[in-house]
Design a protein around this motif. Structure first.
Motif, PDB file in Angstrom:
ATOM      1  N   GLU A 212       0.612  -1.056   0.512  1.00 35.67           N
ATOM      2  CA  GLU A 212      -0.185   0.004  -0.064  1.00 35.67           C
ATOM      3  C   GLU A 212       0.522   1.164   0.354  1.00 35.67           C
ATOM      4  O   GLU A 212       1.263   1.914   0.958  1.00 35.67           O
ATOM      5  N   HIS A 213       0.293   2.209  -1.240  1.00 38.26           N
ATOM      6  CA  HIS A 213       1.189   3.824  -0.800  1.00 38.26           C
ATOM      7  C   HIS A 213       0.016   4.690  -0.903  1.00 38.26           C
ATOM      8  O   HIS A 213      -0.466   4.188  -1.513  1.00 38.26           O
ATOM      9  N   THR A 214       0.410   5.913  -0.309  1.00 37.78           N
ATOM     10  CA  THR A 214      -0.187   6.904  -1.054  1.00 37.78           C
ATOM     11  C   THR A 214       0.446   8.217  -1.495  1.00 37.78           C
ATOM     12  O   THR A 214       1.623   8.324  -1.068  1.00 37.78           O
ATOM     13  N   VAL A 215      -0.226   8.282  -2.723  1.00 39.52           N
ATOM     14  CA  VAL A 215       0.740   9.115  -3.686  1.00 39.52           C
ATOM     15  C   VAL A 215      -0.294  10.612  -3.724  1.00 39.52           C
ATOM     16  O   VAL A 215      -1.317  10.685  -3.925  1.00 39.52           O
ATOM     17  N   THR A 216       0.205  11.706  -3.374  1.00 44.45           N
ATOM     18  CA  THR A 216      -0.443  13.374  -2.853  1.00 44.45           C
ATOM     19  C   THR A 216       0.129  14.762  -4.179  1.00 44.45           C
ATOM     20  O   THR A 216       1.396  14.225  -4.065  1.00 44.45           O
ATOM     21  N   MET A 217      -0.538  15.168  -4.898  1.00 51.75           N
ATOM     22  CA  MET A 217      -0.433  15.638  -5.489  1.00 51.75           C
ATOM     23  C   MET A 217      -0.871  17.244  -5.461  1.00 51.75           C
ATOM     24  O   MET A 217      -2.209  16.802  -5.229  1.00 51.75           O
ATOM     25  N   ARG A 218      -0.273  18.140  -4.852  1.00 48.36           N
ATOM     26  CA  ARG A 218       0.167  19.537  -4.905  1.00 48.36           C
ATOM     27  C   ARG A 218      -0.670  20.551  -6.263  1.00 48.36           C
ATOM     28  O   ARG A 218       0.243  20.720  -6.638  1.00 48.36           O
TER      29      ARG A 218
END
Length: 308
Positions: A212-218
Motif C-alpha cells: 500500500e502506498h499513498t501519493v499526493t499531488m498539489r
C-alpha cells in the motif's frame, strides 16, 4: 469536432505531432476540452512573463541608478569610470529569461492523472489548447524565430516546462516529498506556427515496491489560466485504488472529478495497492531463506558427526 485528449501516446497523432523523447506510456483518452473555444479578449500575460521591452526598460533604469550612485560615491574619477564600465558591461550580458510553458498559456483546459501500475505510479499533466493559445505556445518554443517548431525545439521547450512542474505540481509519496523526472513529452502540432487546436503533455513515474502506498499531488500551477481541470485516479490490472479524492486523507474512492479556478482543492490524493512484496515481506523472505540455509547446514553437520 472535438478530439478526445488527456493522454497523447498515440504514434499516429495528427498535424505532425509526436511524443518527444522517452518511451510512450499506455494509451488512453479523456475528453476535457472544447478546441473551438478562443481565449477571452483582454487576457494579458501574468507577472511571471517578462517581455523583452520590459527588460530593456529595466536595464535602462538600472543604468540611470548606477550613474546616480556613482556620482554620490567618493571615488577618484578614473576609478569611477572603471567601475561604471564594469557595471554597464555586466548589464549588457544579462540574459533574457525565457518563461516556460506554464507562464505562457493564458487559457486552457487541464487533465491530471494518477495511474497505478506494476512497479509504481504514473503521473500525467495534460493541457488542451485553443487555436490562439497553440500559436502562442509554438511561438515561444520557436527558439530560432524562423516560424517553424522542430522536434528538437519542442523537446527543449517541454524540458523547460518539466523542470517547472517540479514546483508547480509537487508530489508526496507516503508522506515524504518526492522529486520526479518529468518526461515522455507530447507537443501537438509540430511544424509551421499556426492557430489550430493543440495539446501538450508531460509524464512522470514514481517507482514503488509492492504493498500500500499513498501519493499526493498539489496544484500550484497558475490556476487562473485553466477554465476546468479534470482529475482521474486509475489502476492497471493487478493494481487497486483503495481510496482517492480531492483531499489529503480520502476515505472513499472518487475515480474522476473536475474543478474550476475558484475551487482548487488543497490536495489530490490516492491510496494504491501494488502487486509484489513490501519491504517488510522482502526482509522476512530473505531472513527465512537465510535461516533455511543455516538449518540445512546444521542438519548436515549433525549427520556427518554421527557417521564418525
Amino acid at each position: 469536432m472535438t478530439q478526445p485528449v488527456g493522454e497523447h501516446a498515440s504514434s499516429g497523432a495528427p498535424n505532425g505531432s509526436q511524443r518527444l523523447g522517452g518511451l510512450s506510456g499506455p494509451r488512453g483518452a479523456l475528453f476535457v476540452g472544447r478546441h473551438d473555444e478562443k481565449p477571452r479578449d483582454g487576457n494579458e500575460p501574468s507577472q511571471g512573463w517578462l517581455r523583452p521591452q520590459g527588460l530593456e526598460r529595466c536595464q535602462a533604469l538600472k543604468t540611470v541608478r548606477v550613474r546616480s550612485a556613482l556620482r554620490e560615491a567618493k571615488f577618484p574619477s578614473d576609478n569611477k569610470r572603471l567601475v561604471l564600465a564594469a557595471v554597464l558591461a555586466s548589464l549588457c550580458v544579462t540574459p533574457i529569461a525565457r518563461a516556460h510553458l506554464g507562464h505562457v498559456v493564458l487559457r486552457a483546459e487541464r487533465y491530471l492523472k494518477l495511474d497505478a501500475e506494476p512497479g509504481g505510479v504514473r503521473v500525467v499533466v495534460s493541457l488542451t489548447l485553443g487555436g490562439e493559445e497553440t500559436a502562442r505556445v509554438m511561438a515561444a518554443a520557436d527558439a530560432d524565430s524562423d516560424g517553424t517548431v522542430t522536434s528538437a525545439e519542442a523537446d527543449a521547450y517541454m524540458a523547460e516546462w518539466g523542470a517547472g512542474l517540479v514546483e508547480d505540481v509537487p508530489l508526496e509519496v507516503d508522506g515524504a516529498a518526492f522529486v520526479p523526472e518529468w518526461g515522455e513529452a507530447y507537443f501537438d502540432p509540430i511544424g509551421p506556427i499556426q492557430s489550430v487546436p493543440g495539446a501538450v503533455e508531460m509524464v512522470a513515474h514514481i517507482p514503488l515496491d509492492g504493498g500500500e502506498h499513498t501519493v499526493t499531488m498539489r496544484d500550484r500551477m497558475r490556476v487562473e489560466a485553466f477554465d476546468r481541470t479534470d482529475v482521474a485516479f486509475t489502476a492497471q490490472p493487478t493494481c487497486e485504488v483503495l481510496a482517492s479524492g480531492p483531499n489529503e486523507t480520502p476515505t472513499e474512492i472518487v475515480e474522476r472529478f473536475a474543478y474550476g479556478r475558484e475551487s482548487v482543492p488543497d490536495a489530490l490524493t490516492a491510496q494504491f495497492l501494488l502487486p509484489g512484496m513490501t519491504d517488510t515481506q522482502r526482509v522476512l523472505a530473505y531472513a527465512g531463506g537465510g535461516l533455511a540455509v543455516v538449518l540445512a547446514g546444521l542438519a548436515w553437520w549433525a549427520v556427518a558427526r554421527r557417521r564418525r
